[in-house]
Each structure stands twice: as C-alpha cells, then as structure tokens.
Write an enzyme that holds these catalytic residues in place. Structure first.
Site, PDB file in Angstrom:
ATOM      1  N   LEU A  21       5.139   2.546   5.045  1.00 57.72           N
ATOM      2  CA  LEU A  21       4.434   3.392   5.766  1.00 57.72           C
ATOM      3  C   LEU A  21       3.029   3.835   5.170  1.00 57.72           C
ATOM      4  O   LEU A  21       3.278   4.528   4.025  1.00 57.72           O
ATOM      5  CB  LEU A  21       5.267   4.651   5.880  1.00 57.72           C
ATOM      6  CG  LEU A  21       6.529   4.149   7.002  1.00 57.72           C
ATOM      7  CD1 LEU A  21       7.772   5.221   7.188  1.00 57.72           C
ATOM      8  CD2 LEU A  21       6.149   3.532   8.220  1.00 57.72           C
ATOM      9  N   ASP A  22       2.252   3.373   5.470  1.00 55.16           N
ATOM     10  CA  ASP A  22       0.783   3.650   4.763  1.00 55.16           C
ATOM     11  C   ASP A  22       0.346   5.083   4.991  1.00 55.16           C
ATOM     12  O   ASP A  22       0.433   5.717   6.005  1.00 55.16           O
ATOM     13  CB  ASP A  22      -0.325   2.562   5.450  1.00 55.16           C
ATOM     14  CG  ASP A  22      -1.651   2.889   4.892  1.00 55.16           C
ATOM     15  OD1 ASP A  22      -1.937   2.397   3.786  1.00 55.16           O
ATOM     16  OD2 ASP A  22      -2.458   3.334   5.414  1.00 55.16           O
ATOM     17  N   VAL A  69       1.105   8.077   4.419  1.00 54.14           N
ATOM     18  CA  VAL A  69       1.801   9.300   5.255  1.00 54.14           C
ATOM     19  C   VAL A  69       1.514  10.623   4.844  1.00 54.14           C
ATOM     20  O   VAL A  69       1.716  11.535   5.845  1.00 54.14           O
ATOM     21  CB  VAL A  69       3.410   8.896   5.058  1.00 54.14           C
ATOM     22  CG1 VAL A  69       3.823   7.705   5.264  1.00 54.14           C
ATOM     23  CG2 VAL A  69       3.831   9.234   3.728  1.00 54.14           C
ATOM     24  N   ASP A 108       1.162   6.844  -9.551  1.00 60.42           N
ATOM     25  CA  ASP A 108       1.107   7.414 -10.899  1.00 60.42           C
ATOM     26  C   ASP A 108       1.516   6.619 -11.865  1.00 60.42           C
ATOM     27  O   ASP A 108       0.876   6.590 -13.142  1.00 60.42           O
ATOM     28  CB  ASP A 108       1.967   8.646 -11.288  1.00 60.42           C
ATOM     29  CG  ASP A 108       1.643   9.789 -10.222  1.00 60.42           C
ATOM     30  OD1 ASP A 108       0.339   9.786  -9.645  1.00 60.42           O
ATOM     31  OD2 ASP A 108       2.278  10.926 -10.060  1.00 60.42           O
ATOM     32  N   PHE A 109       2.543   5.584 -11.779  1.00 60.39           N
ATOM     33  CA  PHE A 109       2.772   4.578 -12.740  1.00 60.39           C
ATOM     34  C   PHE A 109       1.782   3.707 -13.068  1.00 60.39           C
ATOM     35  O   PHE A 109       1.038   3.517 -14.057  1.00 60.39           O
ATOM     36  CB  PHE A 109       4.144   3.721 -12.388  1.00 60.39           C
ATOM     37  CG  PHE A 109       4.464   2.519 -13.179  1.00 60.39           C
ATOM     38  CD1 PHE A 109       5.290   2.716 -14.197  1.00 60.39           C
ATOM     39  CD2 PHE A 109       3.705   1.129 -13.134  1.00 60.39           C
ATOM     40  CE1 PHE A 109       5.604   1.668 -14.931  1.00 60.39           C
ATOM     41  CE2 PHE A 109       4.148   0.174 -13.633  1.00 60.39           C
ATOM     42  CZ  PHE A 109       5.094   0.273 -14.815  1.00 60.39           C
ATOM     43  N   HIS A 110       1.055   3.264 -11.981  1.00 56.74           N
ATOM     44  CA  HIS A 110      -0.201   2.317 -12.111  1.00 56.74           C
ATOM     45  C   HIS A 110      -1.281   2.882 -12.584  1.00 56.74           C
ATOM     46  O   HIS A 110      -1.900   2.461 -13.660  1.00 56.74           O
ATOM     47  CB  HIS A 110      -0.396   1.623 -10.818  1.00 56.74           C
ATOM     48  CG  HIS A 110      -1.966   1.274 -10.740  1.00 56.74           C
ATOM     49  ND1 HIS A 110      -3.285   1.726 -10.566  1.00 56.74           N
ATOM     50  CD2 HIS A 110      -2.190  -0.292 -11.023  1.00 56.74           C
ATOM     51  CE1 HIS A 110      -4.126   0.890 -10.817  1.00 56.74           C
ATOM     52  NE2 HIS A 110      -3.936  -0.229 -11.189  1.00 56.74           N
ATOM     53  N   GLU A 121       4.078   5.409   1.053  1.00 58.06           N
ATOM     54  CA  GLU A 121       3.002   5.564   0.370  1.00 58.06           C
ATOM     55  C   GLU A 121       2.341   7.106   0.704  1.00 58.06           C
ATOM     56  O   GLU A 121       2.170   7.394   1.820  1.00 58.06           O
ATOM     57  CB  GLU A 121       1.585   4.787   0.844  1.00 58.06           C
ATOM     58  CG  GLU A 121       0.541   4.889  -0.238  1.00 58.06           C
ATOM     59  CD  GLU A 121      -0.745   4.639   0.145  1.00 58.06           C
ATOM     60  OE1 GLU A 121      -1.652   4.117  -0.735  1.00 58.06           O
ATOM     61  OE2 GLU A 121      -0.933   4.287   1.647  1.00 58.06           O
ATOM     62  N   GLN A 179      -5.356  -1.525  -5.682  1.00 62.21           N
ATOM     63  CA  GLN A 179      -5.903  -1.249  -6.959  1.00 62.21           C
ATOM     64  C   GLN A 179      -6.670  -2.535  -7.690  1.00 62.21           C
ATOM     65  O   GLN A 179      -7.232  -2.580  -8.306  1.00 62.21           O
ATOM     66  CB  GLN A 179      -4.613  -1.134  -7.885  1.00 62.21           C
ATOM     67  CG  GLN A 179      -3.611  -0.375  -7.571  1.00 62.21           C
ATOM     68  CD  GLN A 179      -4.141   1.334  -7.267  1.00 62.21           C
ATOM     69  OE1 GLN A 179      -5.245   1.440  -7.676  1.00 62.21           O
ATOM     70  NE2 GLN A 179      -3.349   2.138  -6.619  1.00 62.21           N
TER      71      GLN A 179
END
Length: 588
Positions: free
Chosen positions: A260-261, A263, A314-316, A294, A384
């Site tokens: 779900l983009d 949200v 946050d990981f990326h 997301e 990204q």
C-alpha cells in the site's frame, strides 16, 4: 464475485455482469442531475438516481460491451471503476466477466510471510505480462519467492511508473489483457511464487481522472497532499471504492498481497484499519494474504495491530549514506551518524521513533517490541534508484565488494529482504523516471523533473539540469529495460550464482526460525562497522559488517560461519566492505 476459498461480494461501483447477459451499472455522481449510459451499439439509457448520490440501471449488456457515461450533457467519460480500458484512459470502458479465466493452480493458498524474498519489478520494462511470465522459472531458480509488481492501474499513454494511474480497477492495456495478467499470476503460483501488487490509494494522476466533474466530494480540499486535495475517506462511497478494489485484486486476480503506497497521505488514516479488517474478513483461515505498508510516519502500532510489515526506508537511507557518503535530499536525515542509525534499525526496526529529523519534523513511534519480520529491507528499490536524476544503481556507484556486502546484509538479517529488478545479477542499466504525456503536460513534467534537482550541488548549473533524461522520451523508457538473459552470461552469471547461494543460506538456516526471531541488540564497533545479533529459537544469529574505510577488530565469535563476504572465518579484523554472518547455540 467468486473468491478462491473466500468471498469478496459484488463490487458496489462499476459494471457487474450477471449470468444472464445483463449487467448492473452504477456510478456515484452526487453533483450530477442526469447520467446517461452510452453503449457501443448507440443505445442510450438514462440511469436512475438514488438517495445516496449514485445512479444505476441493469441492462442487456454482456461481457465485451463497451460503454461510457455522459453526465449532464457533457462529453462522455469512462467508468471510474472500469475493469478494462483497451483504448486508453479517455476511451470506452468494457464490461468484463470476472469468472471467465480458467485457473490452473486452484489449490494455491499462498506462502507464510517468513518465506518471503521479494523481487520488485516494472511490468512494462520486463515486456508486459507475457514478458514477466517468461522470467518466472529463472526467478524461482534464483531463490526469489515473491514478485512485486509496480502499479498496474490504467495510466495515460504507453509508459509510466504506474503511480500516475487514474483508473484503479483497470489493469493498464499497454501490458496486456486482464486474462493475461491472471495467466501471469497463475503461472507464478505454479512456480511456487507469491505475487504482490503495489496499490496506490492515496492519489490520482494528473491526466484522465474525471471524478472532479461529478463527484467533488470524492476529495477533501481541506487536506492538501503533494498530488492535490486528499481523497476523502470519510465518504462511505469512497471507502467502498477502495475496499472493493483491494478485494478485486486479492480474490478475482488472486494476488497474494498488496503493498500500500504512501499510506501517510490517506486521510483519515483510520481507513487503513477498515481496509485491513475488510480483507481479513473475506479470507478463509488457510489462505496467506499479506498487507505491507509504505508509511513515512513509521506508525509501529499499525504493525502491532495486524498489518504484515512495512517498507523500512530507514534501513536503506542509513545504509546508502554509509556506502556512498551522499548527504543531500532525504539522506540528510541520516548524515549525522549513519552507523548509529543503521545499528538502531537492526536492533529495533526504525531509526526514527519520535525524534526530529533534519527538517525538524518528529516522525515515528517506538518499534523495538516488534518482531524483525515486520520490516521489509532493501539496498535499492524503484524509488531509491529512479528518484536519482540519472537513475543510477549501486552497481555503478560502488565496488563489487561493497555491493555484495550490502546485498548480503539485506539477505542475512531476520527482516524480510526485497531486491529490485536486475539486482540479483548485478545489473548496471539505469532505472529512470519515465512518462508518456501529451502536450502541454509533457513539458510541465519535463521541467518539473529538472526543477526537482536544482538544489542538488551536481545540478545547480542549468546545463547540468538540461542533461537530465527527458521523462517523456521513448529512449528514457528504453534505457530502463532490464534483460534477465544477463543472469546467464559472463559477470551476470557469476553474480547470480553468488546471489543464489546467499538466498539458499537464508532459506535453509534462517527462514525455519523466523517466526520466533527477536533482536538482541546492535553495537557500533567503529564508524561504518556494526555488530548485530538476533535470537532464532535455540540459536543466535550474529552479523558483523564494515562499510567504513579502515579495518576494525572483530574476533570470530565461534559457531558456524554462514557467509563471509570479503572476509574469512578466522580473521580477527573486518576489512572495509566486508560482512560475516554466524550461527551458534544460544547456550554458548
């Protein structure tokens, strides 16, 4: 609408065909005085207005019938709940029989979430539904267990990322027919692959959305978003529009889950819980369906309350700063101490848990109580890569050892890994932002794209911005295509073999224990170097990594070495761009 092992019910909006050649048409048009249904055989029917603002009629119109609505005498418009738009978003809608496709793998019930290894792809860049279907055997052989399709809702033209869609019920015709999409999903299930869809429920694209003409109440002008007024989820008809859409994808098309983009742009946000409960209520106990968010707000409570997982930006972001040193744009929020941010992600899920970011905005909630499988991690994804001006991948920015260490980290944590199209074989093709708009919108998008990068140092000069690929050029899309044949050739084959072995380690040694996984903590050994540990039942997984510039002390912890990247089992120092993963008995 029949559902495999469940029941979705008849959709409220749109054209719902019966078994007698008759179809019920319904349009919510509360601002309209008159709605006339125009069929492709020149028949016209005035629809009956209901107290809820909808107009409907049941007519002789079998599947395959083309139709449009003429509202208050204006130009005809397509059905906003159209199931098929073969002539584009401005053309006729078509009545579709949702039960016409003959499913082959009728006993498929999905896979548990712990087994998910996601592979995100753009259907158009892979050659349409048929092109993706041809890739399935290779993807399964690599160790991928789920493919995630970027949005499929109909958009203007032949090329688009999908986030500019305007007809959420209609799979875009540029990729194939609705039954060809079902054939892709059916074939994926035959290979043991789950299929996820990126669903955009927070906005419409700028061309082809006619709802403002006859249903202004569909939008909330008091709640602006980057895409215009927010969709008004206070309206029961609006809620039904999206609830039925989710049920359509999950039952009629048999997707195994939805991503779900954005949200955080859904207002009011509590609609998410309504959606989750509606989906769960439609499913039998034995079917695995996963709802992934997301969510810029890092709302940990959504994950605790039942959503399957969240994309963990946050990981990326922390990893990307460590790998590249880039600190502009959204990387600025991780530039102060990327090692500490990444360590916190590994130990607790989110880096931002209520702290203020570089803009002074507080975001996030405490997340350390959540299991690691609630977080989807990635070194790259469509955003990204594609949001970079030149669409460049990590494979063109990093050394081979650094790239492999980053992918090994993504794979060998108890979080759920996601890889972007081409990543398993080290693809170097860019993934650019592309569209196919008619004038004058094409020029507006082109210039908007260039303005977006004006504040970046590398594009401060107008000539540098002019060199940014034109989103509307066919060559921009062509450059973004990624050929899976490279996974069997030369360096691509060698990289793919390494990647396959890495996923085999995850499947055999981590996945059986992930339901009971919990984080034990993480520590920063030196700038860029981190050690993290997780309990996996009776065993402990320890991952040591060094994305810094100098070697750091890291004596072997003992146990079984699962993977060593640019390092050895007995080394007491971790070299730059290296990673080791160990598994040992918890008692030791």
């Amino acid at each position: 609408m029949a559902a495999p092992g469940g029941q979705a019910g008849e959709p409220w909006w749109g054209a719902a065909p019966g078994r007698d050649g008759r179809t019920r048409f319904r349009l919510w048009a509360p601002d309209a005085t008159e709605v006339v249904l125009e069929l492709d055989d020149a028949r016209r029917h005035r629809l009956q207005r209901r107290d809820d603002g909808s107009f409907d009629a049941t007519l002789d119109a079998p599947p395959g019938t083309r139709y449009r609505y003429r509202i208050d005498g204006r130009e005809p418009v397509p059905d906003p709940a159209s199931r098929w738009q073969p002539d584009g978003v401005h053309g006729h809608s078509v009545v579709v029989d949702p039960e016409a496709y003959a499913w082959q793998h009728t006993d498929w019930c999905g896979r548990p979430w712990r087994e998910a290894v996601l592979y995100e792809l753009h259907v158009g860049a892979c050659g349409g539904y048929a092109g993706v279907q041809a890739q399935l055997p290779k993807l399964a052989a690599l160790g991928i267990t789920a493919i995630e399709l970027m949005p499929l809702n109909a958009f203007p033209g032949q090329r688009n990322w999908g986030y500019d869609g305007v007809l959420p019920y209609a799979p875009v015709a540029a990729y194939g027919t609705p039954d060809e999409l079902k054939a892709l999903i059916d074939a994926a299930h035959g290979h043991g692959l789950m299929v996820f869809l990126d669903a955009v429920y927070n906005h419409f694209g700028p061309d082809g959305n006619y709802l403002h003409q006859y249903a202004e109440g569909f939008f909330n002008a008091q709640a602006p978003t980057p895409w215009g007024p927010a969709i008004d989820f206070n309206q029961p008809a609006v809620q039904r529009y999206y609830l039925d859409n989710a049920l359509m994808w999950l039952h009629e098309y048999r997707f195994d889950g939805l991503r779900l983009d954005a949200v955080h742009a859904i207002v009011p946000n509590d609609f998410l819980e309504t959606l989750r409960q509606t989906v769960v209520a439609s499913l039998p106990p034995h079917r695995h369906v996963h709802l992934v968010l997301e969510n810029e707000f890092n709302q940990a409570f959504r994950l605790a309350d039942g959503f399957t997982a969240q994309w963990d930006d946050d990981f990326h972001n922390a990893l990307h700063v460590l790998l590249t040193g880039e600190e502009e744009g959204y990387y600025a929020g991780f530039a102060d101490d990327p090692s500490a941010h990444l360590a916190r992600v590994l130990a607790e899920g989110f880096a931002y848990q209520g702290q203020a970011d570089h803009r002074g905005h507080r975001r996030g909630e405490p997340s350390g109580h959540l299991p690691p499988t609630k977080f989807v991690v990635f070194a790259q994804n469509h955003d990204q890569i594609g949001n970079r001006a030149k669409g460049d991948r990590l494979s063109t920015l990093l050394s081979s050892s650094a790239l492999r260490a980053a992918l090994a980290l993504t794979t060998l944590t108890p979080m759920i890994p996601l890889f972007f199209m081409g990543e398993p074989w080290g693809a170097r093709e860019p993934f650019l932002f592309f569209t196919d708009y008619a004038p004058p919108l094409d020029e507006a998008v082109r210039e908007g794209r260039r303005r977006e990068f004006a504040h970046f140092a590398a594009f401060a000069d107008p000539e540098a911005r002019a060199a940014i690929p034109d989103p509307n050029a066919a060559s921009t899309f062509a450059a973004s295509r990624c050929d899976i044949a490279a996974a069997d050739q030369g360096e691509g084959a060698e990289f793919a073999a390494w990647f396959t072995a890495l996923l085999r380690v995850r499947a055999e040694r981590l996945v059986p224990h992930l339901d009971a996984a919990r984080a034990l903590g993480a520590e920063v050994l030196a700038p860029g170097a981190i050690r993290a540990s997780w309990q996996l039942g009776a065993q402990v997984l320890q991952v040591e990594m060094n994305f810094g510039r100098v070697a750091v002390s890291a004596p072997p912890p003992g146990g079984e070495l699962l993977h060593a990247q640019n390092s050895t089992a007995h080394a007491t120092m971790l070299a730059p761009d290296s990673l080791r993963a160990w598994l040992r008995d918890a008692a030791s």
